[in-house]
Each structure stands twice: as C-alpha cells, then as structure tokens.
Design a protein around this motif. Structure first.
Motif, PDB file in Angstrom:
ATOM      1  N   THR A  35      40.715   1.299  17.096  1.00 39.70           N
ATOM      2  CA  THR A  35      40.667   0.005  17.780  1.00 39.70           C
ATOM      3  C   THR A  35      40.886  -1.160  16.833  1.00 39.70           C
ATOM      4  OG1 THR A  35      38.297  -0.030  17.507  1.00 39.70           O
ATOM      5  CG2 THR A  35      39.121   0.787  19.613  1.00 39.70           C
ATOM      6  N   LYS A  36      40.945  -0.866  15.525  1.00 37.48           N
ATOM      7  CA  LYS A  36      41.115  -1.964  14.588  1.00 37.48           C
ATOM      8  C   LYS A  36      42.367  -1.787  13.753  1.00 37.48           C
ATOM      9  CE  LYS A  36      36.582  -3.892  13.768  1.00 37.48           C
ATOM     10  NZ  LYS A  36      35.589  -4.180  12.744  1.00 37.48           N
ATOM     11  N   ILE A  37      43.064  -2.848  13.542  1.00 40.42           N
ATOM     12  CA  ILE A  37      44.269  -2.787  12.721  1.00 40.42           C
ATOM     13  C   ILE A  37      43.890  -2.383  11.296  1.00 40.42           C
ATOM     14  CG2 ILE A  37      46.251  -4.095  11.850  1.00 40.42           C
ATOM     15  CD1 ILE A  37      45.940  -5.944  14.255  1.00 40.42           C
ATOM     16  N   LYS A  38      42.775  -2.906  10.825  1.00 36.76           N
ATOM     17  CA  LYS A  38      42.323  -2.615   9.459  1.00 36.76           C
ATOM     18  C   LYS A  38      42.149  -1.117   9.245  1.00 36.76           C
ATOM     19  CE  LYS A  38      39.911  -6.262   7.072  1.00 36.76           C
ATOM     20  NZ  LYS A  38      38.710  -7.068   6.969  1.00 36.76           N
ATOM     21  N   ASP A  39      41.518  -0.454  10.219  1.00 37.51           N
ATOM     22  CA  ASP A  39      41.306   0.997  10.098  1.00 37.51           C
ATOM     23  C   ASP A  39      42.638   1.722  10.052  1.00 37.51           C
ATOM     24  OD1 ASP A  39      38.719   0.339  10.229  1.00 37.51           O
ATOM     25  OD2 ASP A  39      38.440   0.921  12.346  1.00 37.51           O
ATOM     26  N   ALA A  40      43.537   1.292  10.933  1.00 32.62           N
ATOM     27  CA  ALA A  40      44.848   1.941  10.980  1.00 32.62           C
ATOM     28  C   ALA A  40      45.553   1.767   9.641  1.00 32.62           C
ATOM     29  CB  ALA A  40      45.687   1.330  12.101  1.00 32.62           C
ATOM     30  N   VAL A  41      45.468   0.569   9.085  1.00 27.53           N
ATOM     31  CA  VAL A  41      46.140   0.310   7.807  1.00 27.53           C
ATOM     32  C   VAL A  41      45.533   1.178   6.705  1.00 27.53           C
ATOM     33  CG1 VAL A  41      46.488  -1.402   5.989  1.00 27.53           C
ATOM     34  CG2 VAL A  41      46.921  -2.012   8.365  1.00 27.53           C
ATOM     35  N   ASN A  61      40.610 -10.931   6.983  1.00 29.19           N
ATOM     36  CA  ASN A  61      41.838 -10.812   6.222  1.00 29.19           C
ATOM     37  C   ASN A  61      42.272  -9.354   6.144  1.00 29.19           C
ATOM     38  OD1 ASN A  61      43.900 -11.104   4.483  1.00 29.19           O
ATOM     39  ND2 ASN A  61      42.666 -11.723   2.726  1.00 29.19           N
ATOM     40  N   ILE A  62      43.498  -9.047   6.600  1.00 26.43           N
ATOM     41  CA  ILE A  62      44.013  -7.687   6.566  1.00 26.43           C
ATOM     42  C   ILE A  62      44.969  -7.564   5.384  1.00 26.43           C
ATOM     43  CG2 ILE A  62      45.300  -5.945   7.827  1.00 26.43           C
ATOM     44  CD1 ILE A  62      44.470  -7.562  10.395  1.00 26.43           C
ATOM     45  N   ILE A  63      44.612  -6.726   4.413  1.00 24.49           N
ATOM     46  CA  ILE A  63      45.447  -6.601   3.213  1.00 24.49           C
ATOM     47  C   ILE A  63      46.257  -5.312   3.285  1.00 24.49           C
ATOM     48  CG2 ILE A  63      45.419  -6.445   0.697  1.00 24.49           C
ATOM     49  CD1 ILE A  63      42.715  -7.954   0.842  1.00 24.49           C
ATOM     50  N   ILE A  64      47.565  -5.418   3.068  1.00 18.59           N
ATOM     51  CA  ILE A  64      48.440  -4.250   3.153  1.00 18.59           C
ATOM     52  C   ILE A  64      49.091  -4.025   1.803  1.00 18.59           C
ATOM     53  CG2 ILE A  64      50.382  -3.215   4.355  1.00 18.59           C
ATOM     54  CD1 ILE A  64      49.842  -5.233   6.622  1.00 18.59           C
ATOM     55  N   ARG A  65      48.917  -2.828   1.257  1.00 18.66           N
ATOM     56  CA  ARG A  65      49.521  -2.523  -0.041  1.00 18.66           C
ATOM     57  C   ARG A  65      50.545  -1.403   0.032  1.00 18.66           C
ATOM     58  NH1 ARG A  65      46.293  -4.986  -4.052  1.00 18.66           N
ATOM     59  NH2 ARG A  65      44.302  -5.672  -3.196  1.00 18.66           N
ATOM     60  N   PRO A  76      50.557  -8.675  20.544  1.00 16.77           N
ATOM     61  CA  PRO A  76      49.092  -8.722  20.370  1.00 16.77           C
ATOM     62  C   PRO A  76      48.742  -9.924  19.516  1.00 16.77           C
ATOM     63  CG  PRO A  76      50.086  -7.069  18.946  1.00 16.77           C
ATOM     64  CD  PRO A  76      51.172  -7.545  19.852  1.00 16.77           C
ATOM     65  N   GLU A  77      47.624 -10.579  19.846  1.00 19.63           N
ATOM     66  CA  GLU A  77      47.260 -11.775  19.095  1.00 19.63           C
ATOM     67  C   GLU A  77      46.278 -11.428  17.988  1.00 19.63           C
ATOM     68  OE1 GLU A  77      45.976 -15.144  21.365  1.00 19.63           O
ATOM     69  OE2 GLU A  77      45.395 -16.242  19.559  1.00 19.63           O
ATOM     70  N   VAL A  78      46.633 -11.805  16.767  1.00 21.08           N
ATOM     71  CA  VAL A  78      45.709 -11.603  15.650  1.00 21.08           C
ATOM     72  C   VAL A  78      45.273 -12.980  15.187  1.00 21.08           C
ATOM     73  CG1 VAL A  78      45.381 -10.526  13.418  1.00 21.08           C
ATOM     74  CG2 VAL A  78      47.044  -9.573  15.006  1.00 21.08           C
ATOM     75  N   ILE A  86      45.398 -14.239   7.527  1.00 24.22           N
ATOM     76  CA  ILE A  86      45.489 -13.112   8.459  1.00 24.22           C
ATOM     77  C   ILE A  86      46.044 -11.866   7.754  1.00 24.22           C
ATOM     78  CG2 ILE A  86      46.293 -12.334  10.696  1.00 24.22           C
ATOM     79  CD1 ILE A  86      46.411 -15.283  11.521  1.00 24.22           C
ATOM     80  N   PHE A  87      47.350 -11.812   7.503  1.00 30.23           N
ATOM     81  CA  PHE A  87      47.907 -10.654   6.796  1.00 30.23           C
ATOM     82  C   PHE A  87      48.213 -11.032   5.347  1.00 30.23           C
ATOM     83  CE2 PHE A  87      49.317  -9.297  11.123  1.00 30.23           C
ATOM     84  CZ  PHE A  87      48.683  -8.068  11.129  1.00 30.23           C
ATOM     85  N   THR A  88      47.742 -10.228   4.420  1.00 29.01           N
ATOM     86  CA  THR A  88      48.138 -10.411   3.025  1.00 29.01           C
ATOM     87  C   THR A  88      48.913  -9.169   2.609  1.00 29.01           C
ATOM     88  OG1 THR A  88      46.100 -11.598   2.674  1.00 29.01           O
ATOM     89  CG2 THR A  88      47.324 -10.946   0.716  1.00 29.01           C
ATOM     90  N   ILE A  89      50.147  -9.370   2.187  1.00 30.71           N
ATOM     91  CA  ILE A  89      50.995  -8.240   1.838  1.00 30.71           C
ATOM     92  C   ILE A  89      51.183  -8.213   0.333  1.00 30.71           C
ATOM     93  CG2 ILE A  89      53.299  -7.278   2.079  1.00 30.71           C
ATOM     94  CD1 ILE A  89      53.370  -8.514   4.858  1.00 30.71           C
TER      95      ILE A  89
END
Lengths: 415, 263
Positions: A35-41, A61-65, A76-78, A86-89
């Motif tokens: 249910t969470k983008i963070k978990d999926a990432v 803050n969702i960090i993607i490495r 979908p609204e984040v 919001i997203f840190t890449i």
C-alpha cells in the motif's frame, strides 16, 4: 568450433533478454498487498517496474537509488504535505511518469522539490502534473536526463516563498521538452549547465523570469514560448548559446525584457518573435552575436543596445510598429545593422533592388531624450517632438550618426 | 428655444451649402481612406488619425470660426436689429458651426472606417476615443475662434491671434514643457508635468489616445504614473471633464463679450 561459439552467443543473448523480461512488477494501491510506494521502492530489484494505482499518498520523502520504472496509473497524487520533498532520485536509469505531485514544502534551508535528481544519470521524468510545489523538478550534478511533457504550476505570490519550475544546476546533456510551467519564481532555471536543450516549452505568469539562464555554455533553446513573466527572460554570462524560433510576448514593466542578454558572446538569435514587450531585446556587454531574421512587433523598445556591446550583427529582422526600434546610450556604434525591414523607414528605392537607397537611422531623438529624462515621456508623439525628430533626421546631433542600416529592406521580410 | 433652433437650422443649411465644408469633409475622407488602404495596420491608422485630431482639426476649426465671424458680420448686425436675444443669436451661430464641423469630421473619419470595418474590430475603443476627442477639439477651437474674432475688430489681428493660438497649443506649449522638464530634470516631475499637461486640450487628447497602447508598452515609472492617473476609467472621466471645461470657458467668455459689444 565456430558453431559452438555461435550457439553459446545466441543462448547468452537470449538469456539476457529473458532476464530482462523476468523483471518483476509491483503494483501499489489501497487494496493491494503493497500500500505504500516507499515499501515498493525498497523491495524492488533493479529493473523492476512499480505501478501505482490512483489515490492519495503522503509518505514523506521517497528516496530512489536503484534503476526502476515508477509508473502512475490514472495520476495517483503524491503529496509532500507542505513540508517535505517528494521524490529524491540518486541513481541511474530511473523513470518517473504519470504522477500528480503536490505540496512539496516551502523551506528556506532546503530546496525541496517535487522531484529532485541529485547526481543521477540517464533518468527521465515525463508526463507528470506538478501543482503547488516549492521547486518543481530539480536537477543537480546530473547528466543525460530527459524532462518531458510535464505540467508544472504553482500559485505563489512572493518570490522568496517560491522556487523554480525546472531548476538545473551543474548538469550536462539534459533535454527539457514540451513542458508547461507557470506561477513559479523562475520558469526554467539554468546554472552551470552544458550541452543541453530546452525545446518547445511554454513558460508563463512566473514571478520573475520565464527562463533564467547563466553560465551555461553550448546550450540551446528553441521553439519555446515565454509570456507574461514579470521580468521576461534573462540569459547571462554565457557563450555559444543558440536561441531560435522562440516567442517572447507581453512582458510588461520597467525591468521586464523579452530577453535580457548580459555578457553573452558568440551566440545566435534566429527567427524569434518578440511582440508587445516593454523592451524586447536588451544587450549589455554582448559581443559577436548574430541576430537574424527575428520579428519585432509592437514593442516599447525593440532593441536596447548598450554601449559596451560590440561586433554584433543585426541582419534581416523585421521591425514593425515598435514605439522605438533601437535605443542606445552611446553616440558611437560598433555593431552592424543591415538588410532589416523598418516600418518607420521613409526612404525610396530608385534602382528597384528592393533595398532603400538612403540609410535608415533607427535611433530616434526622443528616445535619447527620455533615456535621461523620464518624465518627458508625456510628450510622446507630440507634434513638437515630431518636428524635432525631423530636424534631427536631417542633421544628426544627439543621436548616433553611424548607427544606421545602410541597406534597409523595402519590404517585410518573410521569416 | 424656438428661435435658437431656427437659427441653428438656418446655420446648418448655410453650412452644408458651403464649398469649404464639403472640401474639408472630402479631405478627411480621402486622407483616412488613403491611410487605411496604404498602411493596412489598424493601430498605425489610429495613430495617424490622432495626428489629424491634434493638428489639422484644431487648425481648421479655429480658422473656419474666425473667418466665419468676420464674414457674417453684416448678417449678425442684421439679426441684432430683430427682436432676438443676443445670447440666443450667439449660441445659435456657435451651435450651427460646431454641429456642421463636427458632422464633417465624423463623416470624414467614419465612412472610410466603415468601408474597412473588419480591420478595426480590435480597435473599436481607440476609434471611439479618437472620434470623441476630435469632436471636443472642434468645439474647443471654434469657441476660441469666436472669442478671438469678437474681441478683435481688426481682421488681420484676429486672424493672427487665432493662428498663434493654434501654434501655441500644438507646438510652443510642448516646447516650453520640454524645456522645463530638461531644466529641472533632477526633480521628480512626473506629477507636475501631468498637471501642466492638463492645461492644454490638445495634449489631453493626445495622451488619452496614446495611452491605449503606446505608453503602456513603455512601462517605466513615469508611464506607470501616467497610466495610474489617465489610463483608468477615472482618467477618462477626468480627461472628458477637463475637455468639457475647455469647451465651456471660451464660449462663456465669447458670450459675455458679445453681450457687451457695440457692433
């Protein structure tokens, strides 16, 4: 032997493809296992695709490495809830598309953005809708990224409470294409960027500049439209900039310019349209520019050429219905004006070569008067001023005698 | 009232038979028609029409008015021998002149514009302002000319004063203003210059017309001040008010002089 090698090669290649196809996809949604983008990432493996179903997500803050695809289904609204980024890449080969990102928090310490790409490469951000964020899309120390088809809007009223729509700092090979940006401090901000392209974007109603461009050599921007920005567009301290087919419109104000050029050299300004600006093109300390085939219509001042600009070529432009075509603060001229069409030209063409036989001096006496004496503006178009103008035309004394188009075109040039 | 309308009617009949009025109308028609067909750019046309309103229209009005009073002196003396109120007579002649010249102006401008109506869809407001200010200039300068012609019995002197009057408002006034602005350019003169310019009916019309596009595209501090004061609905109101004052005071002075004058 060869055959064995070949089959090994074929199989290994096939294997490569298979592993690619084997990449998993994770779907995030209210009624899903995740249910969470963070978990999926965090659970995704490199190369995975994460689909996010519509709904509201507020996860800080969702960090993607890792190299993953993040795809929003039905926008979908984040939300950054007004205080987060919001997203840190921070990686490579990362794609974000199809999201609605809102409320990245205003901060005076951090540059919170809806999407920040920090030290990333080969990333792409496309087809997102960004509303009411501090910064929109922020690139720092990144290379080979694509920012495309995003809609970025904000509704700030003060410069200090507002960030830039697309902010690019110290990056290389960036493509910014077909985005729509409004209501930010600067629509697009470029600083220390190299070899990048800004194409077909629309930037309007921004609090400061539609495009703010500094120290970015060998970049080009083309096909963009900049209008109603509080201060127009500023391009500064750069060489080899290519500016073509852009539109600069309706930038009104004492310090608003279609383009403000400061310390620019060896650049090209081709086929742009400047309409209804207070000052369309302002050149300060600019050298060896090629200003060619542009249209200047209905501006207060079409070209404002400061004395420290030299060796610029102004060729084949149309100057139609501007209050003042060229204004300057100097009696000298070290620039070339040739084959332009001036709607104010009153000469003749006896030898029928389509160029006027007497030179045209585009600097008007009255423009030099109001340069020093602003209140005199109320005498504009007075009969008295017209008489003075006529006298000055015959015996130039206050206006630069050598700033003249020696070969003015008799007809409008089709650019 | 009946007498007044009769005099006006007679005046109009007389005016419409006059060759000069026809020539004026024809000139305006040819001028604006040529302008529109040659430039084809509606905003440029508006600007040129403005030049017409601030130079030719006042000149024609003031010359016509002066010449008319001098030429119809016998008629006026004759009318005064009838039992007619002096004020009514003066007003009748004045109104007849104003209506006929204004009509000539409107026809001369409107006909060619109607002919090219689709050019001007976006400039209707500008055209309207040009028309209104043209009518005002006509009325104002006829008033001035009547006053001057009645005040001066010497034709040559009266005529000279009329021409000077026109020259003063179109050229000399602005020259003096520019000189003042240059002399005192270290001082903030934005508002003062606006105040001074309100004295001159021709400048009022010019600013009213140019404001709609020219100055607004040159937005600096000055134009912002000008626009703040003259560019709003309030500004139009003030302009019209000042122009009305300008239309009235020469008329009233002329009327007073005419009342006392021993023809």
């Amino acid at each position: 032997m060869n055959k064995i090698f070949e089959s090994i090669l074929v199989f290994s290649l096939l294997g490569l493809f298979l592993t690619d196809y084997n990449c998993a996809s994770i779907t995030v949604g209210k009624n899903r296992a995740v249910t969470k983008i963070k978990d999926a990432v965090s659970s995704a493996l490199p190369g995975d695709t994460i689909f996010v179903e519509s709904g509201l997500y507020a996860e800080g803050n969702i960090i993607i490495r890792k190299p993953i695809y993040l795809i929003g289904l039905n926008f979908p609204e984040v939300s950054g809830e007004g205080n987060n980024e919001i997203f840190t890449i921070k990686g490579k080969n990362i794609t974000i598309t199809g999201f609605k990102l809102s409320n990245a928090g205003i901060s005076f310490i951090d540059d919170n953005a809806a999407i920040k790409l920090d030290s990333s490469n080969h990333c792409s951000v496309y087809g997102n809708v960004l509303t009411n964020n501090f910064f929109g899309i922020y690139l720092a120390r990144s290379t080979d990224c694509v920012i495309k088809n995003n809609t970025i809007e904000a509704f700030h009223s003060k410069e200090s409470f507002s960030g830039n729509g697309i902010h690019v700092w110290y990056s290389k090979n960036i493509l910014i294409e077909s985005n729509t940006i409004s209501g930010h401090r600067d629509g697009i901000y470029f600083e220390f960027v190299e070899s990048s392209n800004i194409k077909r974007n629309v930037s309007f109603n921004n609090l400061r500049y539609g495009l703010h461009f500094m120290f970015s050599d060998s970049c080009s921007y083309s096909g963009n439209a900049f209008y109603n920005n509080n201060a127009g567009v500023a391009v500064m301290y750069t060489k080899n900039v290519d500016m073509h087919n852009n539109t600069f419109e309706k930038n009104y104000g004492g310090a608003a310019y279609g383009i403000l050029l400061k310390e620019i050299s060896d650049s090209k300004i081709h086929k742009n349209t400047f309409a209804n600006n207070s000052s369309a093109l302002y050149l300060e300390g600019c050298n060896r520019l090629e200003i060619k085939n542009n249209n200047f219509t209905g501006n207060g001042r079409a070209i404002r050429l400061m004395a420290n600009s030299m060796d610029n070529k102004i060729i084949g432009n149309n100057f139609i219905g501007n209050t003042f075509d060229v204004t300057t603060n100097s009696l000298q001229n070290f620039n070339l004006f040739e084959s332009n069409y001036w709607s104010d030209y009153s000469g003749y063409d006896l030898n029928k070569d389509n160029y006027g036989d007497i030179p045209h001096r585009p600097v008007k006496l009255f423009s030099t008067v109001i340069e020093k004496n602003k209140p005199a503006l109320i005498l504009m178009r007075s009969f008295f001023v017209e008489i003075l103008e006529l006298a000055e035309k015959i015996f130039p004394s206050i206006t630069p005698e050598f700033l003249a188009d020696s070969k003015p075109s008799m007809r409008k040039i089709s650019n | 009232m009946k007498v007044l309308s009769k005099i006006v009617k007679y005046q109009l009949q007389d005016a419409f038979r006059s060759r000069w009025l026809a020539a004026y109308t024809l000139f305006l028609i040819v001028f604006s028609y040529g302008l529109i067909s040659l430039t084809g750019d509606s905003s440029k046309v508006v600007l040129s029409l403005m030049n017409l309103v601030i130079t030719i229209v006042p000149l024609i009005s003031i010359v016509f008015g002066t010449v008319y009073i001098y030429n119809s002196r016998d008629y006026i003396v004759f009318m005064l021998s009838q039992p007619i109120d002096r004020k009514i007579l003066f007003l009748g002649v004045y109104l007849g002149m104003c209506i006929s010249l204004a009509a000539a102006f409107i026809t001369g401008i409107i006909l060619p514009i109607l002919f090219y109506a689709n050019y001007f869809v976006n400039n209707l407001a500008d055209i309207f302002i040009v028309l209104i200010s043209g009518i005002f200039e006509t009325i104002i300068f006829i008033g001035l000319s009547f006053y001057i012609a009645i005040k001066n019995d010497n034709k040559l002197k009266g005529f000279g004063i009329s021409i000077f009057c026109w020259l003063f408002f179109t050229v000399i006034f602005d020259g003096i203003l520019l000189m003042i602005l240059q002399q005192f350019q270290d001082y903030p003169l934005e508002k003062v210059s606006l105040l001074i310019i309100s004295i001159n009916p021709i400048d009022l019309a010019r600013i009213w017309i140019t404001l709609s596009y020219d100055i607004s595209s040159l937005m600096g501090y000055t134009s912002a001040v000008i626009k703040d004061i003259y560019g709003t609905g309030w500004g139009s109101f003030i302009t019209i008010l000042l122009l009305t004052v300008w239309a009235l005071w020469p008329l009233l002075l002329g009327l007073r002089n005419f009342n006392r004058k021993d023809m």
